[in-house]
Design a protein around this motif. Structure first.
Motif, mmCIF file in Angstrom:
data_model
loop_
_atom_site.group_PDB
_atom_site.id
_atom_site.type_symbol
_atom_site.label_atom_id
_atom_site.label_comp_id
_atom_site.label_asym_id
_atom_site.label_seq_id
_atom_site.Cartn_x
_atom_site.Cartn_y
_atom_site.Cartn_z
ATOM 1 N N ASN A 108 15.174 -5.780 -15.985
ATOM 2 C CA ASN A 108 14.049 -6.572 -15.481
ATOM 3 C C ASN A 108 13.724 -6.272 -14.022
ATOM 4 O O ASN A 108 12.577 -6.426 -13.596
ATOM 5 N N LEU A 109 14.714 -5.858 -13.241
ATOM 6 C CA LEU A 109 14.450 -5.572 -11.830
ATOM 7 C C LEU A 109 13.399 -4.477 -11.688
ATOM 8 O O LEU A 109 12.655 -4.440 -10.703
ATOM 9 N N GLN A 110 13.319 -3.590 -12.676
ATOM 10 C CA GLN A 110 12.332 -2.515 -12.619
ATOM 11 C C GLN A 110 10.899 -3.036 -12.670
ATOM 12 O O GLN A 110 9.974 -2.343 -12.240
ATOM 13 N N SER A 111 10.722 -4.248 -13.182
ATOM 14 C CA SER A 111 9.364 -4.809 -13.288
ATOM 15 C C SER A 111 8.880 -5.414 -11.980
ATOM 16 O O SER A 111 7.697 -5.749 -11.862
ATOM 17 N N VAL A 112 9.777 -5.552 -11.012
ATOM 18 C CA VAL A 112 9.368 -6.066 -9.701
ATOM 19 C C VAL A 112 8.723 -4.914 -8.932
ATOM 20 O O VAL A 112 9.340 -3.855 -8.768
ATOM 21 N N PRO A 113 7.487 -5.091 -8.444
ATOM 22 C CA PRO A 113 6.831 -3.985 -7.732
ATOM 23 C C PRO A 113 7.467 -3.742 -6.366
ATOM 24 O O PRO A 113 8.274 -4.535 -5.881
ATOM 25 N N ASP A 114 7.074 -2.636 -5.752
ATOM 26 C CA ASP A 114 7.526 -2.341 -4.401
ATOM 27 C C ASP A 114 6.935 -3.381 -3.456
ATOM 28 O O ASP A 114 5.713 -3.509 -3.348
ATOM 29 N N LEU A 115 7.791 -4.114 -2.797
ATOM 30 C CA LEU A 115 7.336 -5.188 -1.907
ATOM 31 C C LEU A 115 7.343 -4.763 -0.440
ATOM 32 O O LEU A 115 7.054 -5.582 0.438
ATOM 33 N N THR A 116 7.671 -3.498 -0.188
ATOM 34 C CA THR A 116 7.747 -3.040 1.201
ATOM 35 C C THR A 116 6.433 -2.456 1.709
ATOM 36 O O THR A 116 6.322 -2.129 2.895
ATOM 37 N N SER A 117 5.444 -2.309 0.831
ATOM 38 C CA SER A 117 4.190 -1.664 1.232
ATOM 39 C C SER A 117 3.209 -2.641 1.867
ATOM 40 O O SER A 117 2.061 -2.286 2.129
ATOM 41 N N GLN A 118 3.633 -3.856 2.085
ATOM 42 C CA GLN A 118 2.774 -4.874 2.695
ATOM 43 C C GLN A 118 3.608 -5.723 3.635
ATOM 44 O O GLN A 118 4.832 -5.778 3.525
ATOM 45 N N ASN A 119 2.953 -6.382 4.567
ATOM 46 C CA ASN A 119 3.623 -7.327 5.454
ATOM 47 C C ASN A 119 3.662 -8.699 4.794
ATOM 48 O O ASN A 119 2.902 -8.990 3.855
ATOM 49 N N ILE A 186 5.546 -16.087 11.458
ATOM 50 C CA ILE A 186 6.272 -14.834 11.665
ATOM 51 C C ILE A 186 5.755 -13.810 10.657
ATOM 52 O O ILE A 186 5.862 -14.019 9.444
ATOM 53 N N LEU A 187 5.180 -12.753 11.158
ATOM 54 C CA LEU A 187 4.668 -11.680 10.313
ATOM 55 C C LEU A 187 5.734 -10.591 10.246
ATOM 56 O O LEU A 187 6.021 -9.915 11.238
ATOM 57 N N VAL A 188 6.306 -10.444 9.051
ATOM 58 C CA VAL A 188 7.434 -9.531 8.857
ATOM 59 C C VAL A 188 6.953 -8.223 8.249
ATOM 60 O O VAL A 188 6.219 -8.217 7.261
ATOM 61 N N THR A 189 7.394 -7.125 8.837
ATOM 62 C CA THR A 189 7.197 -5.792 8.273
ATOM 63 C C THR A 189 8.515 -5.336 7.670
ATOM 64 O O THR A 189 9.525 -5.246 8.383
ATOM 65 N N PRO A 190 8.551 -5.049 6.363
ATOM 66 C CA PRO A 190 9.824 -4.704 5.715
ATOM 67 C C PRO A 190 10.377 -3.368 6.183
ATOM 68 O O PRO A 190 9.644 -2.508 6.685
ATOM 69 N N PRO A 191 11.676 -3.171 5.979
ATOM 70 C CA PRO A 191 12.271 -1.845 6.220
ATOM 71 C C PRO A 191 11.733 -0.849 5.191
ATOM 72 O O PRO A 191 11.248 -1.225 4.120
#
Length: 895
Positions: A108-119, A186-191
């Motif tokens: 199921n983890l594969q169904s989570v999209p990439d969350l690092t491409s956005q703040n 707080i605007l977070v930019t992911p690693p």
């Protein structure tokens, strides 16, 4: 902005005589009287620290049009946002709101999209305490990943708070609204993925978190102080080794002026411990506007900091982990401006070097005594969630397995874990991570250099005050560049880091590292650990890590592998092995060991019962080999890994759900305080005494039994003296002929009265394991597999009698289990008593057993106790479930 600017130092107070100190007070009074120094009114400020956990919301910046000054206004409408509690990563917050569900089950983890491409926006409101005269307010962030823009009440505090492990602090006195609501945005930019930033990194241990652990993973605090705030109190302890009848303490604490004018205060420090004399010291300090300065109290200027007959902090199995308390305060005009307190231990770790097989390896001593560190590599939950109960379970499991060390390879910042380790006598082995931007430091940008140094500063400040850390590793697989290593060591010196350090922990990249990391990382037969020096991963020197696959028990497998994918082993199992597309994305090597040694497996149930045997014998032999050569050719060992970041079939001594299995109980057996062990390579038998007390008048017995009839093929007994804190070879089994294909070796160590102190059963083969010549950094090929299939021919034994009683006190239950083998001829092999929640329910977790996976000869009995919390029964009645390799499963209510 830098979290901790470098502040010029003043001369240490010991250069001043008492007369000069008196004159200094008089001068300060005179200066204050003419208005050059700010003297606050004698009204106490509100002093305290509040963790900002509630009132927060999370949303993708792609879905928010408003800017930070607007979002950080009180009353801003967060309809449509996800409510969260801090600390929280982005993915943890989304999972808590059921945006993504059951992400640890199957694939199921594969169904989570990439969350690092956005703040991502984190927004919260909180009420600040009402103001008093000269009160200051501070916002402190103990962990933001990876970079953030921070606004408070419409004003930007920081445009680029960068660095996952760097703490950030702001004086917000002029922005806070006392006694009223305040708003933070707080605007977070992911690693970046693939460990390209100086962030937390799980390398190949499991799939990467889709958000790379972006968010406010550490505590967010609002502190209130007077004009002077205190930071990072610390006590450095030095013993007159080899004597331990005295200690010199040096107290450090930073004082920070929150105002725009000079301020004079008195900084006080008091050291206490019940039953011991208290020590109090103080000194005046005048700080320039906004100055931060380290205040030092040392024995040269304050003789009372020389303690006689101190209570020492000892690691587990060596003695009691005694702790003192340090309370610091800053007072102005008779009013308290700030206080900070810590617990600390009076102890001293030192290191030494020994050359083994041509390589220099590091060993450690505590309070002048050799200490053999043995432990495992700890992992946070994949989403970096943790709680007190889970932290406490980790520390208790470490002790229960007879280990004394937790390695943190970049998994830094869990202060509560450090506190629990201090109290338990468990040592912490911290350092930076491998295989990432942390080790690609020859291409760092100027910002990355700043982040690396700020990260070391923050983490060393957090760790140095604790008793449990015994060293620091600046690098893992690779050492830092010379320039960066120099900068790191300068930081350690400036922070008065009192423990040994290593440049890295892999001799393959640095001949002088002092530790090796030569693998293996896939399953190997027990023989390998003993095959020294032929195998680079065998038990010689000091190792920063090595380990094997370790599928958990069936009950745990069923929690994360759907029934349709449970058998045969396939893609779902492999997804829970290691990082996809790495050499660890399958467990074929381990499965070959099970099938070719114990017999081809036919179901998930059959695979689990055999893998439990293989896990037990492997981890037992692993620790036995290292322990049996302690201080002569081995000096410390870390099993890779202690636990898993998510449900995994690779690398653990106990699984994600805290269910103890074969690896756990094999480790517990190997690391018992007084132990008898078998060498698979030489047939030598060793006793290992892991305490500081020698034992004499003991007897070691070795008996070999054929399978299945348990007829004796050989037996011998020898007298033994178990030297304190040492291993001793006591006998050698001869090469025997005429054995069954699979046979038992039973070792026992008895005291002068005949009581069994260590009872250890091996199953092995007249066709032993043999290693091949093919090898690489993560495994050595197996040429011949031992034939252990004779265990499958053990006669069924329905004659096991069980009884159980229970006591309950303060929410903790203790079940006392008695097992008796009433068969006149048959062994009861590999018995596994479990306390379950309800009849047929799951084992209550976490749980501690005094022993498990035991085997009983005809007519023998044993008593085992299990301790657990009543609340973990989930309202169900406790039952005793008993299983075994050749006995039927039974379930009995626990009265």
């Amino acid at each position: 902005m830098p979290s901790r600017p470098t502040i010029p130092r003043t001369p240490p107070p010991h250069r001043l005589t008492r007369r000069l100190i008196t004159m200094l007070f008089a001068t300060i009074t005179l200066v204050a009287s003419i208005g050059l120094v700010h003297v606050p009114r004698a009204s106490a400020a509100t002093v305290g620290s509040t963790e900002l956990t509630s009132g927060w919301a999370l949303r993708s910046a792609n879905q928010v049009a408003d800017p930070g000054p607007t979002i950080s206004q009180v009353g801003y409408n967060t309809a449509g946002w996800n409510p969260i509690s801090l600390p929280s990563t982005v993915l943890a917050g989304l999972v808590a709101n059921n945006v993504y569900q059951n992400i640890y089950v199957g694939t199921n983890l594969q169904s989570v999209p990439d969350l690092t491409s956005q703040n991502w926006w984190f927004r919260g409101q909180f009420t600040a305490s009402a103001t008093t005269a000269d009160q200051a307010y501070w916002l402190r962030f103990q962990g933001i990943s990876y970079r953030a823009q921070i606004w408070l009440n419409g004003t930007q505090l920081d445009a680029n708070a960068v660095g996952t492990m760097a703490a950030h602090e702001y004086n917000v006195t002029n922005l806070i609204r006392p006694g009223a609501l305040n708003a933070l945005a707080i605007l977070v930019t992911p690693p970046a993925h693939d460990c390209k930033d100086l962030s937390f990194c799980t390398v190949d241990w499991n799939p990467e978190a889709p958000d790379m652990n972006a968010g406010l993973w550490g505590k967010t605090l609002l502190d209130t102080t007077g004009p002077i705030a205190l930071r990072d109190p610390y006590v450095k302890t030095v013993l007159p080794l080899p004597a331990t009848n005295a200690a010199d303490l040096t107290v450090y604490v930073d004082a920070v002026n929150a105002t725009n004018a000079p301020v004079t205060a008195t900084v006080n420090a008091t050291i206490t411990k019940a039953g011991y004399p208290s020590v109090s010291v103080s000194q005046p300090v005048t700080l320039a506007a906004n100055e931060r300065r380290e205040v030092t109290f040392d024995p040269a200027g304050y003789p009372q900091l020389h303690l006689t007959s101190p209570a020492l902090w000892w690691p587990y199995q060596y003695g009691s982990p005694e702790l003192y308390q340090l309370a610091t305060s800053a007072t102005l005009a008779g009013a308290t401006s700030d206080t900070k307190s810590i617990n600390f231990g009076v102890r001293q770790f030192t290191d030494y070097r020994t050359t083994v097989n041509g390589t220099s390896f590091v060993g450690y001593q505590v309070n002048g005594k050799n200490i053999f560190f043995r432990g495992g590599g700890y992992m946070w939950d994949l989403l970096q969630r943790w709680d007190t109960k889970t932290n406490a379970a980790h520390v208790q499991y470490v002790k229960d397995m007879g280990l004394n060390t937790i390695r943190l390879e970049g998994t830094l910042g869990n202060d509560e874990l450090y506190d629990l380790a201090d109290k338990a006598g468990v040592m912490i082995m911290p350092g930076f991570v491998c295989c990432s931007a942390w080790e690609n430091d020859n291409t760092w940008t100027a910002e990355q250099e700043q982040v690396a140094n700020a990260s070391l500063e923050s983490q060393m400040r957090a760790l140095r005050a604790h008793a449990s850390p015994f060293m620091w590793a600046y690098g893992s697989d690779q050492p830092p560049t010379a320039a960066h290593l120099t900068a790191y060591k300068n930081t350690a010196t400036r922070l008065h880091w009192q423990n040994p350090t290593v440049d890295n922990v892999a001799t393959w990249s640095n001949a002088n590292a002092g530790m090796k990391m030569d693998g293996p990382y896939k399953w190997e037969p027990p023989l390998l650990w003993w095959d020294s020096p032929a195998q680079s991963g065998s038990a010689f020197g000091t190792t920063g890590e090595e380990g094997t696959e370790a599928p958990p028990p069936l009950e745990s497998l069923q929690k994360f592998i759907p029934a349709a994918n449970l058998w045969p082993i396939g893609a779902t199992w492999n997804y829970h092995a290691g990082k996809p597309r790495s050499v660890f994305d399958n467990i074929q090597v381990y499965t070959d060991g099970v099938d070719k040694r114990y017999g081809t497996t036919t179901s998930a149930e059959d695979y689990s019962r055999k893998s439990e045997l293989q896990n037990y014998e492997n981890t037992r032999s692993f620790f036995e080999a290292w322990n049996s050569h302690e201080y002569t050719q081995s000096f410390g060992v870390i099993f890779w890994m202690l636990n898993n970041a998510w449900p995994s079939v690779h690398w653990n001594l106990y699984d994600y759900y805290l269910k103890p299995g074969g690896g756990y109980f094999g480790s517990k057996k190997a690391n018992e305080p007084l132990h008898i062990a078998y060498d698979y390579k030489t047939r030598n038998v060793y006793t290992v005494n892991s305490t500081l007390t020698a034992r004499s008048g003991l007897t070691a017995t070795a008996t070999v039994y054929k399978i299945p009839d348990l007829s004796q093929a050989y037996t011998t007994s020898v007298p033994v003296t178990a030297t304190a804190n040492a291993a001793t070879q006591v006998l050698t089994l001869p090469a025997l002929t005429g054995l069954s294909a699979t046979y038992f070796i039973r070792l026992q160590l008895k005291d002068p009265a005949g009581a069994v102190l260590s009872n250890n059963l091996y199953w092995y083969s007249s066709q032993p394991d043999a290693l091949g010549n093919k090898k690489n950094w993560y495994m050595t090929a197996v040429k011949t597999y031992a034939n252990l299939t004779g265990l499958n021919s053990l006669p069924a034994n329905p004659n096991l009698a069980t009884s159980v009683t229970r006591s309950v006190a303060s929410g903790q239950e203790t079940a006392t289990i008695k097992l008796t083998n009433n068969s006149p001829t048959n062994i009861a092999f590999f018995l596994r008593p479990e306390i379950t929640a309800g009849n047929g329910g799951n084992e209550v977790l976490p749980v501690n057993y005094t022993d498990n996976y035991v085997s009983l000869w005809p007519g023998e009995s044993t008593t085992i106790t299990a301790t657990y919390q009543s609340s973990d029964l989930g309202g169900q009645a406790p039952y005793l479930r008993t299983r075994g390799y050749n006995i039927p499963t039974t379930s009995t209510p626990v009265p």
